[in-house]
Design a protein around this motif. Structure first.
Motif, PDB file in Angstrom:
ATOM      1  N   TYR A   1       0.836  -1.208   0.000  1.00  0.00           N
ATOM      2  CA  TYR A   1       0.000   0.000   0.000  1.00  0.00           C
ATOM      3  C   TYR A   1       0.871   1.259   0.000  1.00  0.00           C
ATOM      4  O   TYR A   1       0.647   2.197  -0.768  1.00  0.00           O
ATOM      5  CB  TYR A   1      -0.934   0.007   1.221  1.00  0.00           C
TER       6      TYR A   1
ATOM      7  N   GLU B   1      -5.482  -6.570  -3.380  1.00  0.00           N
ATOM      8  CA  GLU B   1      -6.190  -6.030  -2.196  1.00  0.00           C
ATOM      9  C   GLU B   1      -5.820  -6.773  -0.920  1.00  0.00           C
ATOM     10  O   GLU B   1      -5.691  -6.174   0.139  1.00  0.00           O
ATOM     11  CB  GLU B   1      -7.708  -6.108  -2.370  1.00  0.00           C
ATOM     12  N   GLU B   2      -5.644  -8.085  -1.061  1.00  0.00           N
ATOM     13  CA  GLU B   2      -5.364  -8.881   0.144  1.00  0.00           C
ATOM     14  C   GLU B   2      -3.897  -8.841   0.544  1.00  0.00           C
ATOM     15  O   GLU B   2      -3.515  -9.408   1.561  1.00  0.00           O
ATOM     16  CB  GLU B   2      -5.798 -10.333  -0.092  1.00  0.00           C
ATOM     17  N   ASN B   3      -3.079  -8.221  -0.277  1.00  0.00           N
ATOM     18  CA  ASN B   3      -1.639  -8.202   0.014  1.00  0.00           C
ATOM     19  C   ASN B   3      -1.131  -6.822   0.414  1.00  0.00           C
ATOM     20  O   ASN B   3       0.068  -6.601   0.499  1.00  0.00           O
ATOM     21  CB  ASN B   3      -0.852  -8.647  -1.234  1.00  0.00           C
ATOM     22  N   LYS B   4      -2.062  -5.894   0.637  1.00  0.00           N
ATOM     23  CA  LYS B   4      -1.621  -4.502   0.766  1.00  0.00           C
ATOM     24  C   LYS B   4      -0.761  -4.234   1.996  1.00  0.00           C
ATOM     25  O   LYS B   4      -0.014  -3.254   2.013  1.00  0.00           O
ATOM     26  CB  LYS B   4      -2.793  -3.535   0.699  1.00  0.00           C
TER      27      LYS B   4
ATOM     28  N   GLY C   1      -5.285  -6.848  -8.490  1.00  0.00           N
ATOM     29  CA  GLY C   1      -5.641  -7.969  -7.622  1.00  0.00           C
ATOM     30  C   GLY C   1      -4.731  -8.139  -6.424  1.00  0.00           C
ATOM     31  O   GLY C   1      -4.364  -9.250  -6.051  1.00  0.00           O
TER      32      GLY C   1
ATOM     33  N   GLN D   1      -8.272   6.905  -2.825  1.00  0.00           N
ATOM     34  CA  GLN D   1      -9.191   6.203  -3.734  1.00  0.00           C
ATOM     35  C   GLN D   1      -8.418   5.588  -4.903  1.00  0.00           C
ATOM     36  O   GLN D   1      -8.657   4.441  -5.298  1.00  0.00           O
ATOM     37  CB  GLN D   1     -10.249   7.189  -4.247  1.00  0.00           C
TER      38      GLN D   1
ATOM     39  N   GLU E   1      -6.586   2.461  -3.867  1.00  0.00           N
ATOM     40  CA  GLU E   1      -7.524   1.331  -3.747  1.00  0.00           C
ATOM     41  C   GLU E   1      -7.886   0.797  -5.134  1.00  0.00           C
ATOM     42  O   GLU E   1      -7.952  -0.422  -5.345  1.00  0.00           O
ATOM     43  CB  GLU E   1      -8.789   1.756  -2.992  1.00  0.00           C
ATOM     44  N   ASP E   2      -8.120   1.707  -6.068  1.00  0.00           N
ATOM     45  CA  ASP E   2      -8.461   1.296  -7.437  1.00  0.00           C
ATOM     46  C   ASP E   2      -7.321   0.498  -8.068  1.00  0.00           C
ATOM     47  O   ASP E   2      -7.541  -0.517  -8.746  1.00  0.00           O
ATOM     48  CB  ASP E   2      -8.753   2.532  -8.315  1.00  0.00           C
TER      49      ASP E   2
ATOM     50  N   LEU F   1      -4.977  -1.182  -6.489  1.00  0.00           N
ATOM     51  CA  LEU F   1      -4.880  -2.483  -5.813  1.00  0.00           C
ATOM     52  C   LEU F   1      -5.895  -3.465  -6.393  1.00  0.00           C
ATOM     53  O   LEU F   1      -5.595  -4.645  -6.624  1.00  0.00           O
ATOM     54  CB  LEU F   1      -5.136  -2.309  -4.304  1.00  0.00           C
ATOM     55  N   LYS F   2      -7.097  -2.940  -6.644  1.00  0.00           N
ATOM     56  CA  LYS F   2      -8.165  -3.780  -7.187  1.00  0.00           C
ATOM     57  C   LYS F   2      -7.829  -4.202  -8.620  1.00  0.00           C
ATOM     58  O   LYS F   2      -8.010  -5.376  -8.990  1.00  0.00           O
ATOM     59  CB  LYS F   2      -9.470  -2.982  -7.164  1.00  0.00           C
TER      60      LYS F   2
END
Lengths: 386, 312
Positions: free
Chosen positions: B95, B126-129, B124, B114, B117-118, B120-121
């Motif tokens: 992140y 999001e779970e590793n941030k 793919g 924002q 986050e976009d 990261l999405k």
């Protein structure tokens, strides 16, 4: 943008274990080791005079200031050495047989110590000889300066020398006085602080590499961002300097209040010089990073070599300062390491602060020059290859 | 559509070696342009010259109609780059890395949050941030590298071999992400030596070799340059030598190779190739199992134009 970059640069720096070790933890480890090594000097109950020999030849006798000062160390109830004056062969024999811990001799005006093994006594002998040698040189310098001021008028050379000795010995309490022993130790810690300042060069080099596209991939990414290079460089350097400054100040307070090193009333000046010295080292690292067109690892090696050579010239590793002062007089006048250590030495040796402030101002001027040159080289820079 | 990039007569040498040789091309708004070529063909050098990272001897480069320069900050704001080598801070989390690089473009914290986050999405992660780069696999690290380059939602994106040494899952994710970026309105310059990716992604392709453009056009236009029409592979467990020789005589056949029960036939341009071949099999009562037919690839085009494979 400045503070955004500063925040992350500092965060990344603080989590870089290698850099944190060399710039912050290593000086603390050295401080603790110094403290252990010098612990016996504090404890007069266990400090017994030990045997040394002096090669009392013509060369030694010609060094009048040095020989007189050394003689006092073998006199009185609280003497440091049991001195045996002899010739070179006998001194060598005594050392071989273990009857003395070392012997002192003079060759071409240079004071030398020969020891057979390493130990506390040997360290004390070497350090003390070096200390007296430096004091003798200063006495000579002061006397020569006074003679030069007379501008051809008749002068009383003996009186001038006596006065010079007085000036130095007043600045430097009697060698058998506990406070002097503490000061001898303090000088070693001054060197340590100067060395810690010089770590700023390594830090700033790392920070510069991060914004140089020909050195690191992160540098490429930073170079294509719409942020002025000056802002990135300044915030990166400030982050490096912040870490360095905090480390040095922490080191000074750690040595003073935890290890009990006696700096007298000099702490504000030590902090000032350390802050300015750290800034100069930071600019030196920036400058070297900009002018060296080579890969990151080699650049780091060159920076370590340059700062270590500067430290060697400046006498941070023993009695080399005087040697290099004589061989390459200009080196320590323009070398940041030389100016930092000289600033610390002047705090120790001189009541008058002129020399200290000259060193401080010189460091500030050098810092500005290094910064301006580096920034000019960096502006609008495109590379032949990346 | 207007041109986003205009490169005219770009020339760049490394000492005596000409890396880019009088290169001219344009990239249109909204397209994905593939720069295809083997290693050392000048793809990355071209990209670095366009980005004003490298000096060049001659040429003119305009981005969004303006001349590109190291201090062309208004242009740089709209450009995102994903370099071939991963360029992230090991000491910062996923992140933080994205936030840091995005922050060099976007000052407003809320907008940036924002955008991060976009990004990261999109890749793919999001779970590793909260993880550090060293905790990521090679594929995930590449995805992070991409996220750092595109988080600020640039209008023009350069991707320099972003899928080198990644696992198939990450490669698919990356390619899907690039398609999504284009759908969102970005223009993409994609350099690679993987022809399959170019065929999947790119609207137009420029093939480079020794710093020169040797061909350019859409996939179909480039494949039309190939002299071969198709390649047919047939499983024939047992094939007598005299029957094998007969394949050479079929119309439009240019090459025949039989090895270990597999017959490979290369056809020149022409009609009814497969029908003629099936008739020959039937007439000679040759038993076969499976038949595969392939269209020529960009590698075949490259092979014909240069005499060497793309991966050489």
């Amino acid at each position: 943008m400045f503070w955004h970059n500063y925040k992350y640069a500092l965060k990344a720096l603080c989590k870089n274990r290698m850099l944190v070790f060399w710039t912050t933890i290593f000086p603390f480890i050295l401080a603790i080791l110094f403290n252990l090594a010098f612990a016996r000097l504090h404890d007069y109950d266990v400090f017994e005079p030990f045997n040394v020999a002096v090669v009392n030849d013509e060369a030694y006798q010609n060094e009048k200031v040095f020989s007189e000062a050394f003689k006092t160390l073998g006199e009185g109830d609280e003497k440091l050495f049991n001195i045996e004056y002899t010739d070179k062969d006998r001194a060598e024999e005594l050392l071989e047989n273990g009857d003395v811990d070392g012997y002192v001799y003079v060759v071409d005006g240079k004071k030398k110590v020969k020891i057979k093994e390493n130990g506390t006594n040997q360290t004390v002998l070497t350090m003390t000889t070096e200390q007296i040698s430096q004091s003798a040189k200063i006495i000579d310098d002061i006397a020569m300066s006074e003679i030069a001021k007379s501008a051809g008028q008749p002068v009383d050379v003996v009186a001038i020398y006596q006065n010079a000795v007085k000036v130095v010995t007043e600045a430097e309490p009697n060698v058998k006085d506990e406070s002097h022993v503490m000061n001898v130790v303090s000088v070693e810690f001054y060197s340590l602080i100067a060395m810690a300042c010089m770590q700023g060069a390594m830090l700033s080099c790392e920070m510069m590499n991060r914004c140089m596209p020909n050195i690191t991939n992160r540098g490429k990414r930073v170079a294509i961002a719409p942020t002025r290079k000056g802002i990135i460089v300044a915030s990166n350097l400030l982050a490096g300097y912040t870490m360095l400054f905090v480390s040095i100040i922490a080191l000074i307070f750690f040595t003073r209040f935890i290890l009990g090193v006696e700096y007298g009333d000099n702490i504000p000046f030590i902090c000032l010089l350390a802050a300015i010295g750290g800034l100069t080292a930071t600019m030196l690292g920036m400058f070297l990073s900009v002018i060296l067109k080579t890969r990151e690892s080699l650049k780091n090696v060159i920076i370590v070599v340059v700062t270590m050579l500067g430290s060697l010239f400046a006498g941070m590793f023993g009695a080399m300062k005087m040697f290099f002062d004589e061989m390459i007089p200009i080196a320590n006048k323009i070398s940041p390491v030389g100016l930092i250590t000289d600033g610390f030495y002047s705090l120790y040796y001189y009541e008058d602060m002129t020399r200290f402030y000259i060193n401080v101002i010189s460091l500030v001027v050098i810092s500005i020059l290094l910064f301006v040159f580096s920034i000019r080289s960096l502006r609008r820079q495109r590379y032949d290859s990346i | 559509m207007k041109n986003v990039i205009d490169v005219k007569h770009l020339t760049k040498s490394y000492k005596s070696n000409k890396a880019v040789d009088d290169l001219s091309f344009a990239v249109k708004e909204g397209e994905i342009l593939g720069l295809l070529g083997p290693n050392g063909s000048g793809k990355s050098t071209t990209m670095n010259c366009i980005l004003s990272l490298l000096k060049f001897e001659a040429g003119e480069i305009k981005i969004f109609g303006k001349e590109m320069a190291p201090d062309a900050y208004d242009i740089k704001t709209k450009v995102g780059v994903v370099f071939q080598d991963v360029a992230v801070f090991d000491e910062l989390t996923v992140y933080e890395n994205i936030d840091y690089f995005c922050g060099l473009y976007v000052e407003d914290k809320a907008t940036r949050a924002q955008y991060v986050e976009d990004a990261l999405k999109l890749v793919g992660l999001e779970e590793n941030k909260s993880q550090y780069p060293k905790q990521l696999s090679g594929g995930l690290l590449r995805r992070l590298n991409i996220a750092c380059g595109i988080a600020h939602k640039p209008k023009l994106i350069f991707l320099d071999e972003p899928t080198v040494a990644v696992d198939p899952q990450s490669r698919n994710n990356i390619l899907e992400g690039i398609k999504k970026l284009r759908e969102d309105g970005a223009t993409v310059v994609y350099t690679t030596h993987y022809m399959e990716e170019v065929e999947i992604l790119c609207d137009r392709v420029i093939i480079l070799d020794h710093g020169k453009i040797i061909a350019s056009g859409t996939n179909d236009e480039l494949k039309a340059l190939a002299k071969i029409e198709e390649k047919v592979t047939i499983e024939i467990p047992d094939l007598a030598p005299e029957k094998l020789a007969g394949f050479d005589k079929i119309k439009n056949v240019s090459e025949v190779e039989y090895d270990n029960g597999i017959l490979k036939i290369v056809y020149r341009k022409g009609k009814n190739n497969l029908i003629d071949m099936m008739e020959y099999l039937k007439e000679n009562m040759i038993q076969y199992n499976k038949i595969f037919s392939e269209r020529p690839t960009l590698n075949d085009v490259f092979l014909e134009l240069t005499g060497k494979e793309l991966r050489d």
